[in-house]
Motif scaffolding. Structure first.
Motif, PDB file in Angstrom:
ATOM      1  N   ASP A  91      -3.245  38.919  -2.928  1.00  0.00           N
ATOM      2  CA  ASP A  91      -1.830  38.905  -3.282  1.00  0.00           C
ATOM      3  C   ASP A  91      -0.453  40.244  -2.783  1.00  0.00           C
ATOM      4  O   ASP A  91      -0.011  40.513  -2.975  1.00  0.00           O
ATOM      5  CB  ASP A  91      -2.073  39.282  -5.137  1.00  0.00           C
ATOM      6  N   HIS A  92      -1.462  41.174  -1.305  1.00  0.00           N
ATOM      7  CA  HIS A  92      -1.367  41.940  -1.218  1.00  0.00           C
ATOM      8  C   HIS A  92      -0.346  42.988  -2.043  1.00  0.00           C
ATOM      9  O   HIS A  92       0.057  44.354  -1.615  1.00  0.00           O
ATOM     10  CB  HIS A  92       0.437  41.436  -0.421  1.00  0.00           C
ATOM     11  N   LYS A  93      -1.558  43.348  -3.017  1.00  0.00           N
ATOM     12  CA  LYS A  93      -1.091  44.713  -4.056  1.00  0.00           C
ATOM     13  C   LYS A  93      -2.896  45.436  -4.253  1.00  0.00           C
ATOM     14  O   LYS A  93      -2.623  46.596  -4.897  1.00  0.00           O
ATOM     15  CB  LYS A  93      -0.565  43.737  -5.340  1.00  0.00           C
ATOM     16  N   THR A  94      -3.369  45.749  -3.239  1.00  0.00           N
ATOM     17  CA  THR A  94      -4.796  45.951  -3.431  1.00  0.00           C
ATOM     18  C   THR A  94      -5.258  46.293  -2.252  1.00  0.00           C
ATOM     19  O   THR A  94      -5.399  45.728  -0.890  1.00  0.00           O
ATOM     20  CB  THR A  94      -5.607  45.210  -4.538  1.00  0.00           C
ATOM     21  N   MET A 164     -12.066  54.059  -0.230  1.00  0.00           N
ATOM     22  CA  MET A 164     -10.682  53.979  -1.689  1.00  0.00           C
ATOM     23  C   MET A 164     -10.111  52.745  -1.704  1.00  0.00           C
ATOM     24  O   MET A 164      -9.737  52.182  -0.912  1.00  0.00           O
ATOM     25  CB  MET A 164     -10.273  55.084  -1.503  1.00  0.00           C
ATOM     26  N   GLU A 165      -9.976  52.844  -2.953  1.00  0.00           N
ATOM     27  CA  GLU A 165      -9.047  51.049  -3.310  1.00  0.00           C
ATOM     28  C   GLU A 165      -7.662  52.201  -3.823  1.00  0.00           C
ATOM     29  O   GLU A 165      -7.862  53.010  -4.320  1.00  0.00           O
ATOM     30  CB  GLU A 165      -9.807  50.580  -4.179  1.00  0.00           C
ATOM     31  N   LEU A 166      -6.776  51.110  -3.413  1.00  0.00           N
ATOM     32  CA  LEU A 166      -5.620  51.550  -3.662  1.00  0.00           C
ATOM     33  C   LEU A 166      -5.123  50.453  -4.562  1.00  0.00           C
ATOM     34  O   LEU A 166      -4.577  49.714  -3.499  1.00  0.00           O
ATOM     35  CB  LEU A 166      -4.987  52.428  -3.258  1.00  0.00           C
ATOM     36  N   LYS A 167      -4.485  50.818  -5.700  1.00  0.00           N
ATOM     37  CA  LYS A 167      -3.507  49.677  -5.748  1.00  0.00           C
ATOM     38  C   LYS A 167      -1.590  49.612  -6.503  1.00  0.00           C
ATOM     39  O   LYS A 167      -1.619  50.492  -6.708  1.00  0.00           O
ATOM     40  CB  LYS A 167      -3.979  48.421  -7.576  1.00  0.00           C
ATOM     41  N   VAL A 168      -0.729  48.807  -5.460  1.00  0.00           N
ATOM     42  CA  VAL A 168       0.332  49.425  -5.949  1.00  0.00           C
ATOM     43  C   VAL A 168       1.142  48.040  -6.800  1.00  0.00           C
ATOM     44  O   VAL A 168       0.765  47.013  -6.930  1.00  0.00           O
ATOM     45  CB  VAL A 168       0.964  49.175  -4.362  1.00  0.00           C
ATOM     46  N   THR A 169       1.987  48.300  -7.477  1.00  0.00           N
ATOM     47  CA  THR A 169       2.786  48.387  -8.069  1.00  0.00           C
ATOM     48  C   THR A 169       3.228  46.515  -7.675  1.00  0.00           C
ATOM     49  O   THR A 169       3.940  45.940  -8.634  1.00  0.00           O
ATOM     50  CB  THR A 169       4.130  48.563  -8.986  1.00  0.00           C
ATOM     51  N   ALA A 170       3.720  46.734  -6.429  1.00  0.00           N
ATOM     52  CA  ALA A 170       4.310  44.931  -6.080  1.00  0.00           C
ATOM     53  C   ALA A 170       3.500  44.846  -4.610  1.00  0.00           C
ATOM     54  O   ALA A 170       3.925  45.640  -3.777  1.00  0.00           O
ATOM     55  CB  ALA A 170       5.762  45.468  -6.527  1.00  0.00           C
ATOM     56  N   ALA A 171       4.179  43.765  -4.338  1.00  0.00           N
ATOM     57  CA  ALA A 171       3.962  43.450  -2.727  1.00  0.00           C
ATOM     58  C   ALA A 171       4.815  43.652  -2.117  1.00  0.00           C
ATOM     59  O   ALA A 171       6.056  43.351  -2.535  1.00  0.00           O
ATOM     60  CB  ALA A 171       3.161  41.704  -3.061  1.00  0.00           C
ATOM     61  N   ARG A 172       5.092  44.623  -1.140  1.00  0.00           N
ATOM     62  CA  ARG A 172       5.481  44.807  -0.150  1.00  0.00           C
ATOM     63  C   ARG A 172       5.083  44.754   1.160  1.00  0.00           C
ATOM     64  O   ARG A 172       3.950  45.509   1.767  1.00  0.00           O
ATOM     65  CB  ARG A 172       5.945  45.937  -0.385  1.00  0.00           C
ATOM     66  N   VAL A 173       5.281  44.265   2.345  1.00  0.00           N
ATOM     67  CA  VAL A 173       5.370  44.165   3.581  1.00  0.00           C
ATOM     68  C   VAL A 173       5.147  44.770   4.714  1.00  0.00           C
ATOM     69  O   VAL A 173       4.365  45.652   5.086  1.00  0.00           O
ATOM     70  CB  VAL A 173       5.549  43.120   4.431  1.00  0.00           C
ATOM     71  N   SER A 496      10.125  40.684   1.843  1.00  0.00           N
ATOM     72  CA  SER A 496       9.673  39.587   0.628  1.00  0.00           C
ATOM     73  C   SER A 496       8.054  39.013   1.406  1.00  0.00           C
ATOM     74  O   SER A 496       7.434  39.608   1.981  1.00  0.00           O
ATOM     75  CB  SER A 496      10.351  38.032   0.589  1.00  0.00           C
ATOM     76  N   LEU A 497       7.605  38.298   0.027  1.00  0.00           N
ATOM     77  CA  LEU A 497       6.087  37.630   0.787  1.00  0.00           C
ATOM     78  C   LEU A 497       5.811  36.916   2.046  1.00  0.00           C
ATOM     79  O   LEU A 497       4.777  37.312   2.653  1.00  0.00           O
ATOM     80  CB  LEU A 497       5.124  37.173  -0.337  1.00  0.00           C
ATOM     81  N   LYS A 498       6.919  35.495   2.543  1.00  0.00           N
ATOM     82  CA  LYS A 498       7.313  35.422   3.438  1.00  0.00           C
ATOM     83  C   LYS A 498       7.203  36.258   4.728  1.00  0.00           C
ATOM     84  O   LYS A 498       6.827  35.977   6.055  1.00  0.00           O
ATOM     85  CB  LYS A 498       8.424  34.644   3.176  1.00  0.00           C
ATOM     86  N   ALA A 499       7.649  37.536   4.185  1.00  0.00           N
ATOM     87  CA  ALA A 499       7.540  38.657   5.023  1.00  0.00           C
ATOM     88  C   ALA A 499       6.893  38.638   5.775  1.00  0.00           C
ATOM     89  O   ALA A 499       6.424  39.418   6.730  1.00  0.00           O
ATOM     90  CB  ALA A 499       8.663  39.414   5.208  1.00  0.00           C
ATOM     91  N   TYR A 500       5.045  38.650   5.160  1.00  0.00           N
ATOM     92  CA  TYR A 500       3.548  38.354   6.055  1.00  0.00           C
ATOM     93  C   TYR A 500       3.367  38.245   7.055  1.00  0.00           C
ATOM     94  O   TYR A 500       2.536  38.492   7.695  1.00  0.00           O
ATOM     95  CB  TYR A 500       2.757  38.975   4.964  1.00  0.00           C
ATOM     96  N   ASP A 501       4.298  36.865   7.327  1.00  0.00           N
ATOM     97  CA  ASP A 501       4.420  36.785   9.325  1.00  0.00           C
ATOM     98  C   ASP A 501       5.314  36.911   9.790  1.00  0.00           C
ATOM     99  O   ASP A 501       6.669  37.327   9.354  1.00  0.00           O
ATOM    100  CB  ASP A 501       5.280  35.094   8.556  1.00  0.00           C
ATOM    101  N   ARG A 502       4.903  37.873  10.389  1.00  0.00           N
ATOM    102  CA  ARG A 502       5.603  38.367  11.401  1.00  0.00           C
ATOM    103  C   ARG A 502       5.910  38.287  12.453  1.00  0.00           C
ATOM    104  O   ARG A 502       7.720  38.607  12.409  1.00  0.00           O
ATOM    105  CB  ARG A 502       4.591  39.753  12.836  1.00  0.00           C
ATOM    106  N   ASP A 503       5.979  36.356  12.203  1.00  0.00           N
ATOM    107  CA  ASP A 503       7.252  35.703  13.216  1.00  0.00           C
ATOM    108  C   ASP A 503       8.449  35.960  12.080  1.00  0.00           C
ATOM    109  O   ASP A 503       9.764  35.743  12.843  1.00  0.00           O
ATOM    110  CB  ASP A 503       6.533  34.551  13.843  1.00  0.00           C
ATOM    111  N   TYR A 504       7.852  35.029  11.150  1.00  0.00           N
ATOM    112  CA  TYR A 504       9.590  35.213  10.466  1.00  0.00           C
ATOM    113  C   TYR A 504      10.015  36.760   9.947  1.00  0.00           C
ATOM    114  O   TYR A 504      11.472  36.445   9.644  1.00  0.00           O
ATOM    115  CB  TYR A 504       8.587  34.699   8.507  1.00  0.00           C
ATOM    116  N   ARG A 505       9.194  37.427   9.608  1.00  0.00           N
ATOM    117  CA  ARG A 505      10.284  38.849   9.732  1.00  0.00           C
ATOM    118  C   ARG A 505      11.086  39.339  10.994  1.00  0.00           C
ATOM    119  O   ARG A 505      12.739  39.530  10.951  1.00  0.00           O
ATOM    120  CB  ARG A 505       9.442  39.964   9.167  1.00  0.00           C
ATOM    121  N   LYS A 506      10.274  39.059  11.694  1.00  0.00           N
ATOM    122  CA  LYS A 506      11.554  39.646  13.325  1.00  0.00           C
ATOM    123  C   LYS A 506      12.360  38.462  13.018  1.00  0.00           C
ATOM    124  O   LYS A 506      13.541  38.363  13.218  1.00  0.00           O
ATOM    125  CB  LYS A 506       9.914  39.427  14.515  1.00  0.00           C
TER     126      LYS A 506
END
Length: 561
Positions: A91-94, A164-173, A496-506
């Protein structure tokens, strides 16, 4: 996004460890150990030698010798593992980070994740006074800690000394690009309150890091002496030491000629004279910044915290495009900046993986004929025969232009721009009749002074291409006060979550650059180029868009011939 409105230098990024650039000083034979080199700087340094607190390039250059971040930024401006590597949850938050064992501080302590956790806590502390909170605010619980509602940051968990484990408040690419990456030696700062750290001995007189050179002597504002750190984790540095010293830039040519300075980023005004010296190599690299000419489309609504596009003067994009075509940008760069600049058509660095290929966008070459055609088509015509165009309603058209005073060529350079526009019948005048001091200029631009219509500025950029901070409707630094529904959507899509696909983000950033390139909310004048002068006796120097100090542990001195 770490950026700055500035007159020449880009904002310091939040990490300085880089993979080697292809730009390097010539091969002078087999590397040899020994000797000291002098790194020159043109103004007194503040002396905040701790990454969490430094403010400018003056202190950053010292820090690049004595410490480094846990991540590495490559030449294409992507962030990759370095001392620390990571795994990311579905989920890109941890994030679970592991750091290398056997990395030592210059006081002998081994680096552990407790040192990184400590740095994150310092920056999130309620009484932290530095400028880096943005780089920890995404951590779960950081806000509660920062406002004094919690005694620890809930999103940080130490698993063992190296994990170390780090949790973030929201998924950001771009979480990793924005996350603070410099540890602080927890034991070394024991007993020092966060509010007292900027003036502590640990920061001012005896800073330590994990880099290849350690501070041995500081003369405030004048010089910093550094010696080789033999226990550096990448291997023993070749040089015995580095002297970081302040010199008057007016003397730079003679100082290099005499061999007093070995390396320094040089001012453009010195380019011609430095280029005549036989004992130095001039290295050039794109700066992580761009120069632009912005149109004012409206103002900032402080109550609503968003822009209001209520100035119709530049509403026809044909006028904006014509002003682009009318500028002889290359001629101005060659004539007044010694050719030190690369034409830019979009606000993403040419070094970035997200930069759109030139054949997919309008190039806006110097083309007065095209400018005249667009202006005629849009109804801007010379009705009274004075050689200057009226607006489509027949009213006199005057455009006020603002720029900053700085180098010796700034006034004739500005006059060349104004003449380019007059050549196609546009009456563009210097606002107030003179260039403005930098702080006055940016105050007037940011506060939307009614007299400011067209303005010439510079933006420094971070390594991540996300335009957030400069281009959204709720960004104070969106100085042109321009946006559109498509612009807002593309910026959201880019993280966005879709942007975790590098080709999409590009592709998102390609589409965004096409939009900006077509709409021309600002004229992108050029990417700045930095000059680094290097004495030919100094070998192994590599530079890129982020820094002239890359892997200084590999620098070495060639025997004089």
């Amino acid at each position: 996004m770490l950026l700055s409105a500035c007159g020449g230098t880009g904002a310091p990024d939040n990490r300085s460890g880089n993979e080697p650039s292809s730009l390097a000083t010539g091969n002078g034979g087999e590397p040899r150990a020994g000797g000291t080199v002098t790194y020159g700087f043109p103004s007194p340094f503040k002396g905040l030698f701790e990454p969490a607190f430094y403010e400018g390039e003056d202190d950053l250059r010292v820090l690049e010798f004595i410490t480094e971040p846990l991540f590495t930024v490559k030449d294409d401006l992507t962030t990759v593992p370095g001392i620390a590597s990571w795994q990311e949850s579905a989920d890109h938050k941890t994030f679970t980070f592991k750091i290398k064992q056997g990395v030592h501080w210059q006081n002998g302590d081994e680096l552990t994740v407790e040192d990184w956790k400590f740095a994150l806590e310092v920056i999130a502390a309620p009484n932290y006074t530095g400028p880096r909170y943005y780089s920890v605010e995404m951590i779960e619980g950081a806000d509660a800690y920062h406002t004094g509602k919690a005694k620890q940051i809930s999103g940080i968990r130490v698993i063992d000394p190296y994990t170390m484990e780090l949790k973030v408040t929201a998924a950001r690419v771009n979480t990793i690009d924005n996350l603070w990456a410099y540890p602080m030696n927890k034991r070394y700062f024991a007993g020092v309150a966060v509010k007292d750290m900027p003036n502590s001995d640990q920061v001012r007189t005896a800073p330590i890091g994990i880099g290849p050179f350690q501070v041995t002597n500081i003369q405030p504002g004048e010089f910093v002496e550094m010696s080789r750190f033999d226990n550096y984790y990448k291997g023993k540095p070749l040089l015995d030491g580095v002297l970081y010293k302040v010199f008057d830039d007016k003397m730079i040519t003679s100082l290099f000629e005499q061999g007093v300075i070995d390396i320094e980023q040089a001012p453009r005004d010195a380019y011609e004279n430095l280029n005549k010296l036989d004992n130095i190599t001039l290295m050039q690299s794109p700066d992580l910044s761009y120069e632009y000419i912005g149109f004012k489309f409206g103002h900032w609504d402080d109550k609503a915290q968003k822009i209001v596009m209520d100035n119709p003067k530049f509403s026809d994009k044909r006028l904006r495009q014509a002003m682009y075509y009318a500028l002889d940008r290359q001629g101005i760069i060659d004539g007044f900046s010694y050719g030190l600049g690369k034409l830019a058509e979009t606000p993403i660095s040419s070094e970035s993986w997200a930069k759109i290929p030139e054949d997919q966008i309008n190039r806006y070459p110097y083309d007065p004929e095209k400018a005249n055609e667009l202006l005629d088509e849009a109804g801007y015509k010379d009705l009274d025969g004075d050689g200057l165009r009226e607006d489509p309603k027949g009213a006199k058209l005057v455009i006020h232009f603002d720029s900053m005073v700085g180098g010796v060529n700034d006034e004739p350079r500005t006059e060349a721009m104004l003449q380019n526009w007059r050549d196609v019948g546009l009456d563009v005048r210097l606002n107030g009749g003179a260039l403005k001091e930098m702080n006055t200029f940016y105050t007037m631009v940011e506060e939307d002074d009614p007299s400011v219509e067209l303005f010439n500025g510079v933006w420094g950029l971070s390594n991540d291409p996300d335009p957030t901070g400069l281009w959204r409707e709720n960004d104070l630094w969106n100085y042109p006060r321009w946006s559109s529904k498509e612009n807002e959507q593309l910026i959201r899509d880019g993280i966005s979550l879709k942007a975790y696909d590098r080709d999409y983000r590009k592709q998102v950033y390609y589409d965004w650059q096409k939009l900006i390139n077509e709409e021309v909310p600002m004229i992108f004048f050029a990417e700045r180029e930095t000059i680094t002068a290097v004495n030919k006796r100094l070998q192994g120097v590599k530079i890129n868009a982020l820094s002239p100090i890359i892997d200084p542990y590999k620098w070495w001195i060639k025997d004089s011939e």
